[in-house]
Design a protein around this motif. Structure first.
Motif, PDB file in Angstrom:
ATOM      1  N   ASP A 118      44.630  36.033  36.365  1.00 34.69           N
ATOM      2  CA  ASP A 118      43.191  35.815  36.198  1.00 34.69           C
ATOM      3  C   ASP A 118      42.454  35.909  37.531  1.00 34.69           C
ATOM      4  O   ASP A 118      41.373  36.499  37.631  1.00 34.69           O
ATOM      5  N   SER A 132      39.138  41.673  41.407  1.00 35.95           N
ATOM      6  CA  SER A 132      38.977  43.101  41.136  1.00 35.95           C
ATOM      7  C   SER A 132      37.617  43.391  40.518  1.00 35.95           C
ATOM      8  O   SER A 132      36.958  44.373  40.863  1.00 35.95           O
ATOM      9  N   VAL A 133      37.184  42.519  39.615  1.00 33.90           N
ATOM     10  CA  VAL A 133      35.877  42.707  38.979  1.00 33.90           C
ATOM     11  C   VAL A 133      34.758  42.573  40.009  1.00 33.90           C
ATOM     12  O   VAL A 133      33.780  43.335  39.991  1.00 33.90           O
ATOM     13  N   LEU A 163      39.128  46.319  33.044  1.00 30.56           N
ATOM     14  CA  LEU A 163      38.897  45.186  33.937  1.00 30.56           C
ATOM     15  C   LEU A 163      37.768  44.300  33.427  1.00 30.56           C
ATOM     16  O   LEU A 163      37.881  43.076  33.408  1.00 30.56           O
ATOM     17  N   THR A 186      35.860  32.824  32.308  1.00 28.25           N
ATOM     18  CA  THR A 186      37.098  33.010  33.072  1.00 28.25           C
ATOM     19  C   THR A 186      36.795  33.443  34.494  1.00 28.25           C
ATOM     20  O   THR A 186      37.434  32.994  35.452  1.00 28.25           O
ATOM     21  N   LEU A 187      35.807  34.314  34.634  1.00 24.84           N
ATOM     22  CA  LEU A 187      35.427  34.786  35.963  1.00 24.84           C
ATOM     23  C   LEU A 187      34.894  33.637  36.824  1.00 24.84           C
ATOM     24  O   LEU A 187      35.248  33.499  37.996  1.00 24.84           O
ATOM     25  N   ARG A 204      38.697  42.429  30.255  1.00 28.33           N
ATOM     26  CA  ARG A 204      39.783  41.457  30.441  1.00 28.33           C
ATOM     27  C   ARG A 204      39.279  40.122  30.984  1.00 28.33           C
ATOM     28  O   ARG A 204      39.950  39.096  30.862  1.00 28.33           O
ATOM     29  N   THR A 205      38.077  40.132  31.577  1.00 31.49           N
ATOM     30  CA  THR A 205      37.583  38.923  32.242  1.00 31.49           C
ATOM     31  C   THR A 205      36.256  38.477  31.639  1.00 31.49           C
ATOM     32  O   THR A 205      35.189  38.949  32.061  1.00 31.49           O
ATOM     33  N   VAL A 253      42.325  39.591  38.580  1.00 31.77           N
ATOM     34  CA  VAL A 253      41.338  40.338  37.810  1.00 31.77           C
ATOM     35  C   VAL A 253      39.923  39.960  38.236  1.00 31.77           C
ATOM     36  O   VAL A 253      39.040  40.812  38.350  1.00 31.77           O
ATOM     37  N   ALA A 254      39.702  38.666  38.508  1.00 27.14           N
ATOM     38  CA  ALA A 254      38.370  38.221  38.931  1.00 27.14           C
ATOM     39  C   ALA A 254      37.960  38.884  40.240  1.00 27.14           C
ATOM     40  O   ALA A 254      36.838  39.383  40.390  1.00 27.14           O
ATOM     41  N   ALA A 302      37.760  31.383  37.884  1.00 24.76           N
ATOM     42  CA  ALA A 302      38.573  32.000  38.935  1.00 24.76           C
ATOM     43  C   ALA A 302      37.874  31.970  40.278  1.00 24.76           C
ATOM     44  O   ALA A 302      38.508  31.799  41.327  1.00 24.76           O
TER      45      ALA A 302
END
Length: 271
Positions: A233, A239-240, A29, A37-38, A32-33, A236-237, A41
């Motif tokens: 994206d 989730s992070v 995770l 990108t974070l 991936r971000t 994932v954001a 998002a």
């Protein structure tokens, strides 16, 4: 020597396997971000609304759990009464109950034809599929974490401190607020933090009882589920963010010095 060597080898394999199983998805995770990108998002309306709603509902849930759960924790910790084991089992049940089952139970209790919902409906009060339903669902699944920790903390307060407060003519209310609470503060804070984290990550009961309405009942876990189908994206954001919040809480609970000097402060106040 062979048995000792074999035991160590099996132990190392077991530890490595568990760590890889837990750490690898979390590391994936994070990798991936990238930070840009974070940030991008986080600016999306779906993500921003889900974060705002999750923070508001989880904080309201935590306050409700502390206010309603502390008297019950005190009762379970300090008194014996008929049916106590049953009450403790009922309190702990949401921790092992599937969240979707909890959601169905909430619908049958507070739905339009439910036990309480049918009484509220003539009054024009509808709870399911509202923001309040989100708070109810989160409270149902998260309350045991605070009540269990609070009862354990109150139970561990040494009797001699309570006797000392009574000797100094402290009333039960004074002893509770000025002695018991400070001495058990660490357990209370830990329980509240765990309840908040559990409420923040609640999914099954929320989507069953409150639905998945953007800006109204769509919390971060629900937004992750929806975003997985359209915007990886964003999923994932979110989730992070949940991962970072949960990890921060766990690290803080294990490293904070809070509560180390509460015993001394409590004894001073009681005197």
């Amino acid at each position: 020597m062979r048995r000792a060597w074999l035991t160590k080898l099996l132990g190392a394999i077991s530890i490595a396997g568990i760590l890889i199983l837990i750490a690898l998805p979390l590391l994936s995770l994070l990798l991936r971000t990238p930070l840009p990108t974070l940030i991008t998002a986080l600016r999306q309306p779906l993500v921003a609304q889900a974060i705002q709603l999750s923070l508001i509902t989880s904080l309201c849930t935590t306050v409700a759990i502390v206010v309603l759960g502390l008297p019950l924790a005190y009762l379970l910790a300090m008194h014996d009464f008929p049916g106590k084991r049953l009450v403790e089992a009922i309190v702990d049940l949401p921790m092992v109950l599937p969240p979707t089952v909890a959601g169905v139970g909430l619908l049958l209790a507070f739905g339009r034809t439910g036990l309480l919902g049918s009484v509220l409906r003539p009054l024009g009060i509808a709870i399911p599929f509202t923001t309040f339903a989100v708070v109810l669902a989160q409270t149902f699944v998260a309350a045991p974490f605070f009540i269990t920790a609070a009862a354990a903390g109150l139970r561990e307060v040494e009797r001699r401190y309570l006797d000392a407060a009574a000797t100094l003519r402290g009333t039960p209310a004074y002893t509770f607020w000025r002695v018991m609470l400070p001495l058990s503060a660490r357990s209370l804070v830990a329980g509240a933090a765990m309840s908040w984290a559990r409420a923040l990550g609640e999914f099954g009961a929320t989507i069953t009882f409150a639905g998945n309405l953007q800006g109204r009942t769509q919390t971060m876990p629900l937004a992750v589920y929806i975003a997985l189908q359209t915007d990886l994206d964003a999923a994932v954001a979110l989730s992070v963010i949940l991962l970072i919040v949960s990890l921060t809480i766990l690290i803080a609970l294990r490293s904070t010095p809070f509560g180390l000097n509460t015993r001394t402060r409590a004894l001073r106040r009681s005197s």
